[in-house]
Write an enzyme that holds these catalytic residues in place. Structure first.
Site, PDB file in Angstrom:
ATOM      1  N   ASP A   1       0.828  -1.204   0.000  1.00 42.11           N
ATOM      2  CA  ASP A   1       0.000   0.000   0.000  1.00 42.11           C
ATOM      3  C   ASP A   1       0.868   1.263   0.000  1.00 42.11           C
ATOM      4  OD1 ASP A   1      -2.559   1.119  -0.068  1.00 42.11           O
ATOM      5  OD2 ASP A   1      -3.282  -0.120   1.581  1.00 42.11           O
TER       6      ASP A   1
ATOM      7  N   ASP B   1     -10.421   2.622  -4.076  1.00 42.83           N
ATOM      8  CA  ASP B   1     -10.916   1.361  -3.522  1.00 42.83           C
ATOM      9  C   ASP B   1     -12.305   1.025  -4.068  1.00 42.83           C
ATOM     10  OD1 ASP B   1      -8.621   1.237  -2.058  1.00 42.83           O
ATOM     11  OD2 ASP B   1      -9.546   1.807  -0.158  1.00 42.83           O
TER      12      ASP B   1
END
Length: 241
Positions: free
Chosen positions: A50, A105
């Protein structure tokens, strides 16, 4: 890892290229080499990396450091780059990661699917064996969409040669309910999976679109054939030719 491998599955783990993960736990910044060696020793197959808490850092530079650490770790591991498309990864991530997020997302609703598809389809020219555009994990079976929407979701990901990462509770797939049967029907559809996994590695392009929100997608396959998707984005039934 032994338990997961014993089920015929791959073992994935999560870290962050920044100083902390998105949940505030320690990231891999400055510890790339030891983290990669640790994952290799644990038998990890797939690592999502990430990009939270990365202020002041350069994404291409940091992910190349992670790539080099993986290469020196002694075990093949998939490098999943997740910086949400903020740093134009389609320009530098091929050759760095095996997949790179092109979007924010995903959410378990139809409007999210359409948004991510419209973003991801723009970068079909960079996808190929070893490096893939990633519009995020699958939401099939999580309850927020209709059966037709879930089928379309899975088919679109397959046409985009996207990684097919199940985002549902795989344990519940074995239940005898209609919902579990539907999830198995979609996620275990070998014909659709074969389109996604075709060795040529082409991502589909939209070859026809109309103002009425109908689209025709085409994906060249290794044997010279084409997979075709007829996609109705509208809320009413229609005929597509």
């Amino acid at each position: 890892a032994d338990y997961v491998h014993g089920k015929g599955l791959k073992f994935g783990i999560y870290t962050d290229a920044g100083r902390k993960t998105c949940e505030g736990r320690p990231g891999s910044y400055g510890y790339e080499a030891i983290d990669a060696r640790t994952y290799a020793a644990w038998g990890v197959d797939y690592v999502k990396v990430d990009w939270c808490n990365s202020e002041g850092l350069d994404a291409p530079t940091q992910y190349r450091i992670v790539r080099d650490a993986f290469a020196a770790a002694g075990r093949p591991m998939v490098l999943s780059i997740c910086e949400w498309g903020l740093n134009r990864p389609w320009e530098w991530a091929p050759g760095v990661g095996n997949l790179w997020r092109t979007t924010g997302d995903i959410q378990d609703r139809w409007s999210s699917i359409l948004t991510l598809v419209d973003l991801n389809v723009q970068y079909s020219h960079v996808a190929g064996p070893g490096g893939w555009n990633d519009p995020d994990m699958l939401e099939v079976g999580n309850g927020g969409m209709t059966p037709n929407e879930y089928r379309a979701h899975f088919s679109l990901w397959a046409m985009m040669a996207a990684p097919l990462n199940a985002g549902n509770d795989v344990r519940a797939m074995m239940d005898s309910t209609d919902a579990a049967t539907l999830v198995r029907e979609i996620l275990l559809n070998k014909d659709v999976i074969a389109v996604d996994q075709d060795s040529l590695g082409r991502q589909a392009t939209i070859v026809q679109a109309s103002p009425s929100e109908t689209q025709v997608w085409s994906k060249l396959q290794a044997d010279g054939s084409r997979a075709v998707l007829l996609f109705n984005r509208a809320s009413v039934s229609t005929t597509i030719t």
